[in-house]
Design a protein around this motif. Sequence first.
Motif, PDB file in Angstrom:
ATOM      1  N   ALA A   1      49.275  37.821  30.322  1.00  0.00           N
ATOM      2  CA  ALA A   1      50.923  38.014  30.297  1.00  0.00           C
ATOM      3  C   ALA A   1      51.291  39.198  29.262  1.00  0.00           C
ATOM      4  CB  ALA A   1      51.608  36.705  29.804  1.00  0.00           C
ATOM      5  N   GLU A   2      52.362  39.977  29.617  1.00  0.00           N
ATOM      6  CA  GLU A   2      52.899  40.816  28.789  1.00  0.00           C
ATOM      7  C   GLU A   2      54.041  40.275  27.997  1.00  0.00           C
ATOM      8  OE1 GLU A   2      51.936  45.167  30.401  1.00  0.00           O
ATOM      9  OE2 GLU A   2      53.284  43.964  31.940  1.00  0.00           O
TER      10      GLU A   2
ATOM     11  N   LEU B   1      67.888  34.105  28.800  1.00  0.00           N
ATOM     12  CA  LEU B   1      67.140  32.992  28.374  1.00  0.00           C
ATOM     13  C   LEU B   1      67.588  31.984  27.396  1.00  0.00           C
ATOM     14  CD1 LEU B   1      63.392  34.025  28.917  1.00  0.00           C
ATOM     15  CD2 LEU B   1      64.748  32.622  30.519  1.00  0.00           C
ATOM     16  N   MET B   2      68.105  32.734  26.395  1.00  0.00           N
ATOM     17  CA  MET B   2      68.733  32.096  25.023  1.00  0.00           C
ATOM     18  C   MET B   2      69.969  31.261  25.573  1.00  0.00           C
ATOM     19  SD  MET B   2      68.074  34.775  22.029  1.00  0.00           S
ATOM     20  CE  MET B   2      66.667  35.374  21.613  1.00  0.00           C
TER      21      MET B   2
ATOM     22  N   ILE C   1      55.892  28.486  22.205  1.00  0.00           N
ATOM     23  CA  ILE C   1      56.032  28.598  23.540  1.00  0.00           C
ATOM     24  C   ILE C   1      55.061  29.853  24.125  1.00  0.00           C
ATOM     25  CG2 ILE C   1      57.577  29.169  25.355  1.00  0.00           C
ATOM     26  CD1 ILE C   1      59.610  27.542  23.857  1.00  0.00           C
ATOM     27  N   HIS C   2      55.278  30.915  23.768  1.00  0.00           N
ATOM     28  CA  HIS C   2      54.589  31.945  24.317  1.00  0.00           C
ATOM     29  C   HIS C   2      53.098  32.010  24.012  1.00  0.00           C
ATOM     30  CE1 HIS C   2      58.083  34.957  25.134  1.00  0.00           C
ATOM     31  NE2 HIS C   2      58.088  34.019  26.424  1.00  0.00           N
TER      32      HIS C   2
ATOM     33  N   VAL D   1      52.081  30.217  26.983  1.00  0.00           N
ATOM     34  CA  VAL D   1      52.043  30.830  28.000  1.00  0.00           C
ATOM     35  C   VAL D   1      50.920  31.737  28.128  1.00  0.00           C
ATOM     36  CG1 VAL D   1      53.339  32.696  29.162  1.00  0.00           C
ATOM     37  CG2 VAL D   1      54.786  31.014  28.316  1.00  0.00           C
TER      38      VAL D   1
ATOM     39  N   ILE E   1      59.533  30.364  19.940  1.00  0.00           N
ATOM     40  CA  ILE E   1      58.837  31.215  21.106  1.00  0.00           C
ATOM     41  C   ILE E   1      57.516  31.629  20.637  1.00  0.00           C
ATOM     42  CG2 ILE E   1      59.427  33.073  22.658  1.00  0.00           C
ATOM     43  CD1 ILE E   1      62.282  32.827  22.316  1.00  0.00           C
TER      44      ILE E   1
ATOM     45  N   MET F   1      52.662  42.721  34.084  1.00  0.00           N
ATOM     46  CA  MET F   1      53.721  41.898  34.223  1.00  0.00           C
ATOM     47  C   MET F   1      53.242  40.762  35.538  1.00  0.00           C
ATOM     48  SD  MET F   1      57.525  42.173  34.558  1.00  0.00           S
ATOM     49  CE  MET F   1      58.123  41.991  32.963  1.00  0.00           C
ATOM     50  N   LYS F   2      53.519  39.391  35.461  1.00  0.00           N
ATOM     51  CA  LYS F   2      53.051  38.460  36.095  1.00  0.00           C
ATOM     52  C   LYS F   2      53.754  38.464  37.271  1.00  0.00           C
ATOM     53  CE  LYS F   2      50.148  36.547  35.562  1.00  0.00           C
ATOM     54  NZ  LYS F   2      48.594  36.959  35.842  1.00  0.00           N
TER      55      LYS F   2
ATOM     56  N   TYR G   1      57.411  24.073  33.800  1.00  0.00           N
ATOM     57  CA  TYR G   1      56.971  23.687  32.424  1.00  0.00           C
ATOM     58  C   TYR G   1      57.766  22.643  31.759  1.00  0.00           C
ATOM     59  CZ  TYR G   1      54.673  28.173  33.741  1.00  0.00           C
ATOM     60  OH  TYR G   1      54.183  29.132  34.202  1.00  0.00           O
TER      61      TYR G   1
ATOM     62  N   SER H   1      59.542  44.704  21.760  1.00  0.00           N
ATOM     63  CA  SER H   1      58.551  44.996  22.977  1.00  0.00           C
ATOM     64  C   SER H   1      58.840  46.498  23.786  1.00  0.00           C
ATOM     65  CB  SER H   1      59.085  43.902  24.192  1.00  0.00           C
ATOM     66  OG  SER H   1      58.504  44.334  25.404  1.00  0.00           O
TER      67      SER H   1
ATOM     68  N   TYR I   1      63.614  40.993  18.189  1.00  0.00           N
ATOM     69  CA  TYR I   1      62.671  41.142  19.489  1.00  0.00           C
ATOM     70  C   TYR I   1      62.089  42.528  19.119  1.00  0.00           C
ATOM     71  CZ  TYR I   1      62.357  42.475  24.088  1.00  0.00           C
ATOM     72  OH  TYR I   1      61.855  43.163  25.457  1.00  0.00           O
TER      73      TYR I   1
ATOM     74  N   ARG J   1      58.711  46.970  26.671  1.00  0.00           N
ATOM     75  CA  ARG J   1      59.392  46.948  27.810  1.00  0.00           C
ATOM     76  C   ARG J   1      61.019  46.754  27.535  1.00  0.00           C
ATOM     77  NH1 ARG J   1      54.785  44.797  27.758  1.00  0.00           N
ATOM     78  NH2 ARG J   1      55.586  43.038  26.558  1.00  0.00           N
TER      79      ARG J   1
ATOM     80  N   PHE K   1      58.729  38.163  18.684  1.00  0.00           N
ATOM     81  CA  PHE K   1      60.022  37.642  18.106  1.00  0.00           C
ATOM     82  C   PHE K   1      59.608  37.261  16.477  1.00  0.00           C
ATOM     83  CE2 PHE K   1      61.420  36.748  22.368  1.00  0.00           C
ATOM     84  CZ  PHE K   1      62.422  37.106  22.457  1.00  0.00           C
TER      85      PHE K   1
HETATM   86  C1  HEM Z   1      58.463  37.060  29.362  1.00  0.00           C
HETATM   87  C2  HEM Z   1      57.271  32.337  30.115  1.00  0.00           C
HETATM   88  C3  HEM Z   1      60.967  30.980  26.913  1.00  0.00           C
HETATM   89  C4  HEM Z   1      61.764  35.503  26.241  1.00  0.00           C
HETATM   90  C5  HEM Z   1      57.892  35.831  29.664  1.00  0.00           C
HETATM   91  C6  HEM Z   1      56.999  35.858  30.831  1.00  0.00           C
HETATM   92  C7  HEM Z   1      56.544  34.239  31.029  1.00  0.00           C
HETATM   93  C8  HEM Z   1      57.383  33.680  30.044  1.00  0.00           C
HETATM   94  C9  HEM Z   1      55.732  33.775  32.088  1.00  0.00           C
HETATM   95  C10 HEM Z   1      56.457  37.034  31.487  1.00  0.00           C
HETATM   96  C11 HEM Z   1      55.091  37.440  31.181  1.00  0.00           C
HETATM   97  C12 HEM Z   1      54.591  38.682  31.934  1.00  0.00           C
HETATM   98  O1  HEM Z   1      55.064  38.892  33.236  1.00  0.00           O
HETATM   99  O2  HEM Z   1      53.576  39.349  31.694  1.00  0.00           O
HETATM  100  C13 HEM Z   1      58.153  31.537  29.139  1.00  0.00           C
HETATM  101  C14 HEM Z   1      58.171  30.243  29.282  1.00  0.00           C
HETATM  102  C15 HEM Z   1      59.152  29.807  28.417  1.00  0.00           C
HETATM  103  C16 HEM Z   1      59.693  30.872  27.652  1.00  0.00           C
HETATM  104  C17 HEM Z   1      57.540  29.230  30.086  1.00  0.00           C
HETATM  105  C18 HEM Z   1      59.782  28.259  28.084  1.00  0.00           C
HETATM  106  C19 HEM Z   1      59.235  27.042  28.213  1.00  0.00           C
HETATM  107  C20 HEM Z   1      61.463  31.977  26.533  1.00  0.00           C
HETATM  108  C21 HEM Z   1      62.702  32.085  25.702  1.00  0.00           C
HETATM  109  C22 HEM Z   1      62.921  33.265  25.521  1.00  0.00           C
HETATM  110  C23 HEM Z   1      61.866  34.174  26.151  1.00  0.00           C
HETATM  111  C24 HEM Z   1      63.452  30.824  25.156  1.00  0.00           C
HETATM  112  C25 HEM Z   1      63.927  33.846  24.788  1.00  0.00           C
HETATM  113  C26 HEM Z   1      64.158  34.574  23.935  1.00  0.00           C
HETATM  114  C27 HEM Z   1      60.847  36.438  26.867  1.00  0.00           C
HETATM  115  C28 HEM Z   1      61.147  37.879  27.082  1.00  0.00           C
HETATM  116  C29 HEM Z   1      60.282  38.136  28.024  1.00  0.00           C
HETATM  117  C30 HEM Z   1      59.553  37.104  28.430  1.00  0.00           C
HETATM  118  C31 HEM Z   1      62.183  38.656  26.363  1.00  0.00           C
HETATM  119  C32 HEM Z   1      59.977  39.707  28.693  1.00  0.00           C
HETATM  120  C33 HEM Z   1      58.806  40.249  28.317  1.00  0.00           C
HETATM  121  C34 HEM Z   1      59.124  41.438  27.057  1.00  0.00           C
HETATM  122  O3  HEM Z   1      60.425  41.472  26.652  1.00  0.00           O
HETATM  123  O4  HEM Z   1      58.281  42.376  26.806  1.00  0.00           O
HETATM  124  N1  HEM Z   1      58.229  34.766  29.280  1.00  0.00           N
HETATM  125  N2  HEM Z   1      59.065  31.977  28.329  1.00  0.00           N
HETATM  126  N3  HEM Z   1      61.017  33.544  26.666  1.00  0.00           N
HETATM  127  N4  HEM Z   1      60.080  35.867  27.766  1.00  0.00           N
HETATM  128 FE1  HEM Z   1      59.466  33.923  28.003  1.00  0.00          FE
END
Ligand code: HEM
Length: 179
Positions: free
Chosen positions: A114-115, A146-147, A103-104, A107, A99, A1-2, A82, A135, A133, A137, A119
């Motif tokens: 990144a972990e 975030l939604m 988006i991801h 990322v 996403i 995790m970052k 961003y 994961s 979803y 985690r 989706f």
């Molecule tokens: C995790 C970036 C939008 C859902 C992450 C992480 C980053 C990131 C940096 C952490 C990864 C790590 O620690 O290794 C972004 C950026 C976004 C964005 C820059 C928009 C520009 C979204 C949106 C959702 C989402 C809209 C909504 C569903 C998640 C979830 C995680 C995550 C649930 C947690 C990791 C997991 O569940 O395994 N995102 N994200 N992200 N993101 Fe995004």
Amino acid sequence: MKGIVFTEFLELVEDKFGLEMVDRIISSSELASDGVYTAVGTYSFSEMLQLLQHLSENTGISIDNLLLVYAEHFFSVIEKSYPGLLATYKDPIEMISSIENHIHVEVRKIYPDAELPTFEVIEKTDDHLVMDYTSSRAMHHFGLGLMNKTFEHFNSTATIELEKIKEDGTKVRFVINKN
Ligand code: HEM
């Protein structure tokens, strides 16, 4: 995790509960990092889980609710860091359904280690989205927060329901209806 996920989390904990709480949850966890995080580093997810567990025990707030509030804060970090990525979108359903494929993907270019969750879009219309979803985690409530903020960002609102497909939260269906 970052590291940015840790540094922003601990800042929010300090803001809401004070520096003493930050010290308490760090010292009661077994952390290879010793609780010292840099935004660009990468740390074990088990460190985040321990910090969340101890914060939950000390505050009586569930881990899901902590993740929800934290995600709402994290969205403002995304808006600041961003802006270009967000500006690609005009509509929350378009953004959330992208996403996985956009988006991801971006990322991962910034942080190759990144972990990220998976989706899968199941149904999509202009005002309705069903997405699964997955994961290890189980951070579905981070996704929910975030939604919520994505809709707010576009001056819109939605009703979002979660249905657990796996009891441990590693697979969850989001049913999203724009109001
Ligand atoms: C995790 C970036 C939008 C859902 C992450 C992480 C980053 C990131 C940096 C952490 C990864 C790590 O620690 O290794 C972004 C950026 C976004 C964005 C820059 C928009 C520009 C979204 C949106 C959702 C989402 C809209 C909504 C569903 C998640 C979830 C995680 C995550 C649930 C947690 C990791 C997991 O569940 O395994 N995102 N994200 N992200 N993101 Fe995004």
